[in-house]
Design a protein around this motif. Structure first.
Motif, PDB file in Angstrom:
ATOM      1  N   ARG A 106       0.897  -1.202   0.043  1.00 39.88           N
ATOM      2  CA  ARG A 106      -0.015   0.177  -0.135  1.00 39.88           C
ATOM      3  C   ARG A 106       0.706   1.328  -0.095  1.00 39.88           C
ATOM      4  O   ARG A 106       0.457   2.190  -0.611  1.00 39.88           O
ATOM      5  CB  ARG A 106      -0.917   0.133   1.364  1.00 39.88           C
ATOM      6  CG  ARG A 106      -1.826   1.241   1.387  1.00 39.88           C
ATOM      7  CD  ARG A 106      -2.709   1.305   2.549  1.00 39.88           C
ATOM      8  NE  ARG A 106      -3.749   0.365   2.185  1.00 39.88           N
ATOM      9  CZ  ARG A 106      -4.769   0.209   3.106  1.00 39.88           C
ATOM     10  NH1 ARG A 106      -5.018   0.975   4.028  1.00 39.88           N
ATOM     11  NH2 ARG A 106      -5.885  -0.437   2.721  1.00 39.88           N
ATOM     12  N   ASP A 107       2.008   1.119   0.749  1.00 39.22           N
ATOM     13  CA  ASP A 107       2.987   2.338   0.723  1.00 39.22           C
ATOM     14  C   ASP A 107       3.495   2.711  -0.775  1.00 39.22           C
ATOM     15  O   ASP A 107       3.918   4.050  -0.781  1.00 39.22           O
ATOM     16  CB  ASP A 107       4.068   2.308   1.671  1.00 39.22           C
ATOM     17  CG  ASP A 107       3.656   1.850   3.229  1.00 39.22           C
ATOM     18  OD1 ASP A 107       2.611   2.406   3.463  1.00 39.22           O
ATOM     19  OD2 ASP A 107       4.314   1.112   3.857  1.00 39.22           O
ATOM     20  N   ASN A 108       3.735   2.014  -1.519  1.00 42.07           N
ATOM     21  CA  ASN A 108       4.154   1.996  -2.996  1.00 42.07           C
ATOM     22  C   ASN A 108       2.919   2.199  -3.900  1.00 42.07           C
ATOM     23  O   ASN A 108       3.322   1.842  -5.177  1.00 42.07           O
ATOM     24  CB  ASN A 108       4.962   0.899  -3.165  1.00 42.07           C
ATOM     25  CG  ASN A 108       6.343   1.048  -2.244  1.00 42.07           C
ATOM     26  OD1 ASN A 108       6.810   2.158  -1.881  1.00 42.07           O
ATOM     27  ND2 ASN A 108       6.727  -0.305  -1.702  1.00 42.07           N
ATOM     28  N   ASP A 109       1.827   2.076  -3.555  1.00 46.91           N
ATOM     29  CA  ASP A 109       0.496   2.004  -4.324  1.00 46.91           C
ATOM     30  C   ASP A 109       0.457   1.041  -5.176  1.00 46.91           C
ATOM     31  O   ASP A 109       0.210   0.927  -6.370  1.00 46.91           O
ATOM     32  CB  ASP A 109       0.590   3.473  -5.313  1.00 46.91           C
ATOM     33  CG  ASP A 109       0.087   4.550  -4.789  1.00 46.91           C
ATOM     34  OD1 ASP A 109      -0.267   4.646  -3.381  1.00 46.91           O
ATOM     35  OD2 ASP A 109       0.832   5.924  -4.839  1.00 46.91           O
ATOM     36  N   GLU A 110       1.028  -0.152  -4.736  1.00 45.80           N
ATOM     37  CA  GLU A 110       0.895  -1.536  -5.591  1.00 45.80           C
ATOM     38  C   GLU A 110      -0.034  -2.426  -4.739  1.00 45.80           C
ATOM     39  O   GLU A 110      -0.103  -3.659  -5.219  1.00 45.80           O
ATOM     40  CB  GLU A 110       2.213  -2.035  -5.227  1.00 45.80           C
ATOM     41  CG  GLU A 110       3.392  -1.434  -6.140  1.00 45.80           C
ATOM     42  CD  GLU A 110       4.744  -1.882  -5.906  1.00 45.80           C
ATOM     43  OE1 GLU A 110       4.874  -2.845  -4.981  1.00 45.80           O
ATOM     44  OE2 GLU A 110       5.575  -1.394  -6.620  1.00 45.80           O
ATOM     45  N   GLY A 111      -0.840  -2.132  -3.958  1.00 51.30           N
ATOM     46  CA  GLY A 111      -1.773  -3.129  -3.196  1.00 51.30           C
ATOM     47  C   GLY A 111      -2.606  -2.467  -1.874  1.00 51.30           C
ATOM     48  O   GLY A 111      -2.565  -1.364  -1.772  1.00 51.30           O
ATOM     49  N   LYS A 112      -3.113  -3.507  -1.288  1.00 49.81           N
ATOM     50  CA  LYS A 112      -3.934  -2.796  -0.128  1.00 49.81           C
ATOM     51  C   LYS A 112      -3.416  -3.360   1.062  1.00 49.81           C
ATOM     52  O   LYS A 112      -4.358  -3.617   2.045  1.00 49.81           O
ATOM     53  CB  LYS A 112      -5.521  -3.456  -0.414  1.00 49.81           C
ATOM     54  CG  LYS A 112      -6.054  -2.473  -1.858  1.00 49.81           C
ATOM     55  CD  LYS A 112      -7.182  -3.121  -2.091  1.00 49.81           C
ATOM     56  CE  LYS A 112      -7.728  -2.572  -3.405  1.00 49.81           C
ATOM     57  NZ  LYS A 112      -8.956  -3.079  -4.032  1.00 49.81           N
ATOM     58  N   SER A 113      -2.476  -4.183   1.503  1.00 51.90           N
ATOM     59  CA  SER A 113      -1.910  -4.699   2.356  1.00 51.90           C
ATOM     60  C   SER A 113      -1.802  -3.762   3.511  1.00 51.90           C
ATOM     61  O   SER A 113      -1.347  -2.666   3.070  1.00 51.90           O
ATOM     62  CB  SER A 113      -0.715  -5.487   2.340  1.00 51.90           C
ATOM     63  OG  SER A 113      -0.976  -6.399   1.239  1.00 51.90           O
ATOM     64  N   GLN A 114      -1.923  -4.040   4.899  1.00 48.63           N
ATOM     65  CA  GLN A 114      -1.405  -3.243   5.821  1.00 48.63           C
ATOM     66  C   GLN A 114      -0.867  -3.696   7.194  1.00 48.63           C
ATOM     67  O   GLN A 114      -1.076  -4.993   7.355  1.00 48.63           O
ATOM     68  CB  GLN A 114      -2.726  -2.486   6.398  1.00 48.63           C
ATOM     69  CG  GLN A 114      -3.823  -3.245   6.831  1.00 48.63           C
ATOM     70  CD  GLN A 114      -5.122  -2.526   7.055  1.00 48.63           C
ATOM     71  OE1 GLN A 114      -5.209  -1.378   7.021  1.00 48.63           O
ATOM     72  NE2 GLN A 114      -6.187  -3.250   7.104  1.00 48.63           N
ATOM     73  N   ALA A 115      -0.068  -3.034   7.721  1.00 54.13           N
ATOM     74  CA  ALA A 115       0.783  -3.920   8.803  1.00 54.13           C
ATOM     75  C   ALA A 115       1.204  -2.886  10.011  1.00 54.13           C
ATOM     76  O   ALA A 115       1.242  -1.563   9.411  1.00 54.13           O
ATOM     77  CB  ALA A 115       1.934  -4.563   8.175  1.00 54.13           C
ATOM     78  N   GLU A 116       1.519  -3.137  11.254  1.00 58.57           N
ATOM     79  CA  GLU A 116       2.233  -2.376  12.091  1.00 58.57           C
ATOM     80  C   GLU A 116       3.058  -3.304  12.876  1.00 58.57           C
ATOM     81  O   GLU A 116       2.961  -4.326  13.032  1.00 58.57           O
ATOM     82  CB  GLU A 116       1.123  -1.791  12.966  1.00 58.57           C
ATOM     83  CG  GLU A 116       0.233  -2.974  13.683  1.00 58.57           C
ATOM     84  CD  GLU A 116      -0.934  -1.994  14.542  1.00 58.57           C
ATOM     85  OE1 GLU A 116      -0.823  -0.910  14.675  1.00 58.57           O
ATOM     86  OE2 GLU A 116      -1.800  -3.045  15.088  1.00 58.57           O
TER      87      GLU A 116
END
Length: 191
Positions: free
Chosen positions: A41-51
């Motif tokens: 998601r950070d690279n506008d390549e998908g919708k994954s999220q993490a912390e």
């Protein structure tokens, strides 16, 4: 601080067989701030999220959701990864300095996994710009459940990859030029 360590400590430093050194112990928020989380998601390549957070038992928790849905932009063909990466060591005047692991033979990781396969990554201090995406990788197969596991990975088993692709010609890891370490989840499974 650099010269203090050189003058006072280096002559005292001696490793014996089966000794180990703790490089990162995730029991403090300051240590946690030195790790960066990136997703597709950070690279506008998908919708994954993490912390990457400090848990109540003073352990690090890397959690999130890997989403393998490919964005409909006509460019991206595959999606779904989450990554944590340590910040490089810094000397004075904002100079990066590699981790010197030449005295060691193994990387020891204590983790409690979810049953998925992760990648352990060693980012190298490369001289040429064509080598900037070179990493040494090794799969970390975690067990699901409440039990901790200790993975003892020989540095000789890490393999060279460029932008995630295993290279035909392999070279041993130069342990004097490891800049940082990372852990990636990109197993093509949504969840």
């Amino acid at each position: 601080e650099e010269w203090k360590r050189i003058l006072y400590m280096d002559h005292l430093y001696h490793m014996n067989h089966n000794d180990y050194e703790v490089v990162w112990k995730f029991d403090d928020k300051e240590v946690m701030r030195n790790w960066r989380v990136t997703t597709d998601r950070d690279n506008d390549e998908g919708k994954s999220q993490a912390e990457f957070i400090l848990g109540p038992e003073k352990t690090a928790i890397f959690r999130g959701f890997v989403n393998t849905d490919v964005p409909k932009d006509g460019i991206v063909k595959a999606s779904g990864y989450c990554n944590i990466k340590s910040a490089p060591n810094m000397k004075s005047f904002k100079r990066e300095t590699p981790l010197d692991w030449t005295d060691f033979t193994h990387l020891i990781v204590k983790c409690r996994g979810d049953g998925r396969a992760y990648q352990m990554l060693l980012y190298m201090n490369s001289y040429f710009d064509v080598q900037k995406d070179d990493t040494y990788q090794f799969p970390l197969f975690t067990r699901g459940g409440p039990y901790w596991q200790i993975a003892k990975i020989p540095f000789s088993k890490f393999f060279l990859a460029h932008q995630g692709r295993i290279q035909d010609k392999q070279f041993p890891v130069d342990l004097s030029s490891v800049l940082s370490m990372g852990i990636t989840l990109a197993d093509s499974n949504k969840g």
